[in-house]
Design an enzyme around this catalytic site. Structure first.
Site, PDB file in Angstrom:
ATOM      1  CE1 TYR A 112      -4.563  -2.510   4.764  1.00 35.98           C
ATOM      2  CE2 TYR A 112      -3.558  -0.303   3.967  1.00 35.98           C
ATOM      3  CZ  TYR A 112      -4.008  -1.728   3.619  1.00 35.98           C
ATOM      4  OH  TYR A 112      -4.141  -2.076   2.389  1.00 35.98           O
ATOM      5  CB  SER A 143      -0.877   0.057   1.136  1.00 30.91           C
ATOM      6  OG  SER A 143      -1.486   1.264   1.310  1.00 30.91           O
TER       7      SER A 143
END
Length: 250
Positions: free
Chosen positions: A159, A146
């Site tokens: 995350y 990400s």
């Protein structure tokens, strides 16, 4: 045109985890359009996975759906067994399965952190281990990272930490597969218009994220699938990399 294994002249085969929805489904459909036989892996409701298979078949492709918890070693081994039994082998593994639970570090429930770690980190390790053992020469492993690891948005601490672990595993596995003619890379999407990303975000937040890119839009699953297609097919000299597909956000 059918994508074939150069060593056996048979169709190449892709396993796509998280292939029943979001970016994973679009990536599965793109690889099928590229000529690969696709195994759509899902963890829960079979209906979306079967819909993905039907969409691929309707477009002229070949696919099956197989249930597997990506963090369960036995189920992931069975997933690869199913791919080999049905199609004869595995050439491409796209590990798109993952979850995102957001809160500032001081407020995140540790149970949510553990859940993300199990799926995003352990899942990548378990799938990567089977991929390293099973992918044929000339193949590719594509993990999902990400861009938030670089953008460093508040509330994404846990995350982003899981995706930093994905980055490390990707870069090292590429070197551990020396001599196998298998590439290992990760795609790091930026803000992308998926249900996972948009869920719970106020319109003002979405507008802000949209304007972060010089292209002044959110990414689409098709944008990311295009990168997956590149890494799974022609990108034989791209190896051990994290590709930031984010429209220039960073």
């Amino acid at each position: 045109m059918t994508s074939t294994n150069t060593h056996t002249n048979t169709p190449r085969v892709a396993v796509v985890t998280g292939g029943s929805g979001g970016i994973g489904r679009v990536a599965a459909e793109r690889l099928a359009a590229d000529g690969l036989a696709v195994v759509v892996s899902y963890s829960g409701n079979p209906a979306p996975a079967e819909e993905a298979v039907q969409a691929i078949e309707k477009a002229g492709g070949t696919a099956i759906a197989v249930k597997a918890d990506v963090a369960d070693e036995t189920e992931v081994a069975a997933l690869f067994d199913a791919a080999e039994k049905r199609f004869g082998g595995v050439d491409v593994v796209v590990h798109a399965a993952g979850i995102m639970l957001l809160a500032p570090l001081a407020e995140l429930d540790l149970a949510d952190f553990d859940r993300m770690h199990r799926i995003n980190v352990r899942g990548t390790f378990v799938v990567g281990r089977q991929a390293a053992r099973r992918v044929r020469s000339g193949g590719a492993i594509v993990n999902f990272s990400s861009s938030v690891t670089k953008i460093a948005l508040p509330s994404y601490t846990a995350y982003a930490a899981t995706k930093g672990a994905v980055d490390a595993m990707t870069l090292i596995l590429a070197k551990e597969l020396r001599g196998r003619d298998i590439t290992v890379n990760a795609v790091a999407p930026g803000p992308t218009a998926t249900a996972l990303f948009l869920k719970g975000k106020p319109e003002a937040v979405v507008d802000h994220l949209t304007k972060m890119s010089p292209l002044e839009r959110l990414g689409t699953p098709d944008d990311i699938a295009e990168v997956v297609s590149f890494l799974a097919g022609p990108a034989r000299w791209v190896n051990g990399q994290v590709l930031y597909a984010n429209g220039g956000v960073i």
